[in-house]
Design a protein around this motif. Structure first.
Motif, PDB file in Angstrom:
ATOM      1  N   GLY A 151       0.784  -1.230   0.000  1.00 52.82           N
ATOM      2  CA  GLY A 151       0.000   0.000   0.000  1.00 52.82           C
ATOM      3  C   GLY A 151       0.813   1.276   0.000  1.00 52.82           C
ATOM      4  N   LEU A 171      -3.918   0.740   7.744  1.00 50.61           N
ATOM      5  CA  LEU A 171      -3.357   1.685   6.780  1.00 50.61           C
ATOM      6  C   LEU A 171      -2.789   2.859   7.564  1.00 50.61           C
ATOM      7  CD1 LEU A 171      -2.988   2.585   3.806  1.00 50.61           C
ATOM      8  CD2 LEU A 171      -5.261   3.630   3.953  1.00 50.61           C
ATOM      9  N   ILE A 200      -5.749  -5.305   2.813  1.00 43.51           N
ATOM     10  CA  ILE A 200      -5.312  -4.245   1.914  1.00 43.51           C
ATOM     11  C   ILE A 200      -3.957  -4.598   1.322  1.00 43.51           C
ATOM     12  CG2 ILE A 200      -4.736  -1.804   1.709  1.00 43.51           C
ATOM     13  CD1 ILE A 200      -6.592  -1.272   4.073  1.00 43.51           C
ATOM     14  N   ALA A 203      -1.658   0.095  -3.652  1.00 47.97           N
ATOM     15  CA  ALA A 203      -2.450   1.331  -3.612  1.00 47.97           C
ATOM     16  C   ALA A 203      -2.023   2.299  -4.707  1.00 47.97           C
ATOM     17  CB  ALA A 203      -2.307   2.000  -2.245  1.00 47.97           C
ATOM     18  N   THR A 213      -7.128   1.212  -3.009  1.00 47.02           N
ATOM     19  CA  THR A 213      -6.367   0.026  -2.638  1.00 47.02           C
ATOM     20  C   THR A 213      -7.037  -1.234  -3.164  1.00 47.02           C
ATOM     21  OG1 THR A 213      -7.531  -0.304  -0.532  1.00 47.02           O
ATOM     22  CG2 THR A 213      -5.613   1.153  -0.503  1.00 47.02           C
ATOM     23  N   CYS A 243      -2.633  -5.013  -7.033  1.00 47.33           N
ATOM     24  CA  CYS A 243      -2.100  -3.647  -7.086  1.00 47.33           C
ATOM     25  C   CYS A 243      -2.708  -2.857  -8.240  1.00 47.33           C
ATOM     26  CB  CYS A 243      -0.583  -3.691  -7.231  1.00 47.33           C
ATOM     27  SG  CYS A 243       0.212  -2.096  -6.925  1.00 47.33           S
TER      28      CYS A 243
END
Length: 296
Positions: A151, A171, A200, A203, A213, A243
């Protein structure tokens, strides 16, 4: 807001698709399959037929543009310059080359031209991961003790960096010097992911500052506001998106890689598009990832 059109950009199934980038000069998208040591190339102005696939001699996790003739590839033992014309590789600088138990993972280039790149244990061992800042050949470790660092992204003005440990599910944001991309304070919680499936992963940030994300295992993309709220969830037709990056002449499309890593035969059958690379007509303008500066 209606859901955007989503289609398969390339039908090749990636074991672990990751690290996409876009060259606006040649209108070409690039990404890798980490575990199969492959680099993919698709001219988006043509969109005819499957991607061109280049074999790599090592695992590579991230593609960063230097210019239209060269890439910076983050590999298992360092950062390499790759010449687009002939595929030649030359070591730019080592990265955890002394530790055979780790490899590179997620990365992104800051507006200063410096690269943030992460590492992790080859078997996702707890606490083996780290995030580094690379300016030219100067490598600075920023954060350690992570498991699956992902991320990595930056606010439009370059004053905030984002990252996540997928294993932890938080995050984080960190204040940055916009001239260098180096932190000026410690990380803070931006959003604690709880509820819903998946974790997650990669990003990308749009021009309004929303952090988009991929939710690995959740079959969706999530968008988080600069204030730390989840403001949108967009289903995608792959169970394990990995991604996103913004692509296209107006940067209103999003390329999303995916993976079939860890999926058994039944799971693959239940996910017909597993491992394929998607193109999402998102309709919001994204940010182009800056080029890496060799002399930063």
């Amino acid at each position: 807001m209606p859901d955007p059109l989503i289609r398969v950009l390339d039908p090749t199934r990636c074991h672990l698709g990751e690290g996409p980038s876009y060259d606006p000069v040649t209108e070409t998208a690039w990404w890798v399959d980490i575990l199969e040591c492959r680099l993919f190339e698709v001219p988006l102005d043509e969109q005819t037929g499957p991607a061109r696939i280049h074999a790599l001699p090592m695992m590579v996790s991230d593609v960063a543009m230097i210019d239209s003739s060269r890439h910076l590839l983050a590999a298992e033992d360092g950062l390499y310059i790759r010449t687009v014309r002939d595929g030649q590789l030359s070591l730019f600088c080592p990265l955890e080359a002394e530790d055979a138990g780790t490899r590179s993972n997620d990365g992104a280039v800051h507006s200063s031209g410096a690269l943030w790149i992460s590492t992790m244990g080859r078997n996702a061992e707890t606490g083996r991961g780290a995030i580094y800042h690379v300016a030219g050949t100067r490598v600075t470790r920023l954060f350690a003790g992570l498991t699956i660092p992902n991320g990595i992204a930056f606010s439009p003005d370059g004053t905030t960096g984002y990252f996540i440990d997928t294993d932890e599910g938080v995050l984080r944001r960190v204040a940055l010097d916009p001239a260098s991309g180096l932190p000026v304070a410690g990380p803070e919680t931006h959003y604690g992911h709880s509820g819903g499936e998946g974790g997650i992963d990669g990003a990308a940030v749009d021009e309004q500052g929303l952090i988009w994300t991929a939710r690995f295992g959740g079959a969706c993309l999530d968008a988080y506001s600069p204030a730390g709220e989840r403001v949108r969830t967009l289903p995608v037709p792959v169970r394990q998106p990995t991604c996103p990056t913004f692509v296209g002449r107006d940067l209103k499309q999003m390329l999303v890689t995916s993976a079939y890593e860890g999926m058994d035969e039944a799971a693959r059958a239940a996910d017909p598009e597993h491992g394929r690379t998607l193109l999402v007509d998102l309709g919001v303008r994204g940010l182009l990832e800056p080029a890496f500066r060799l002399d930063a």
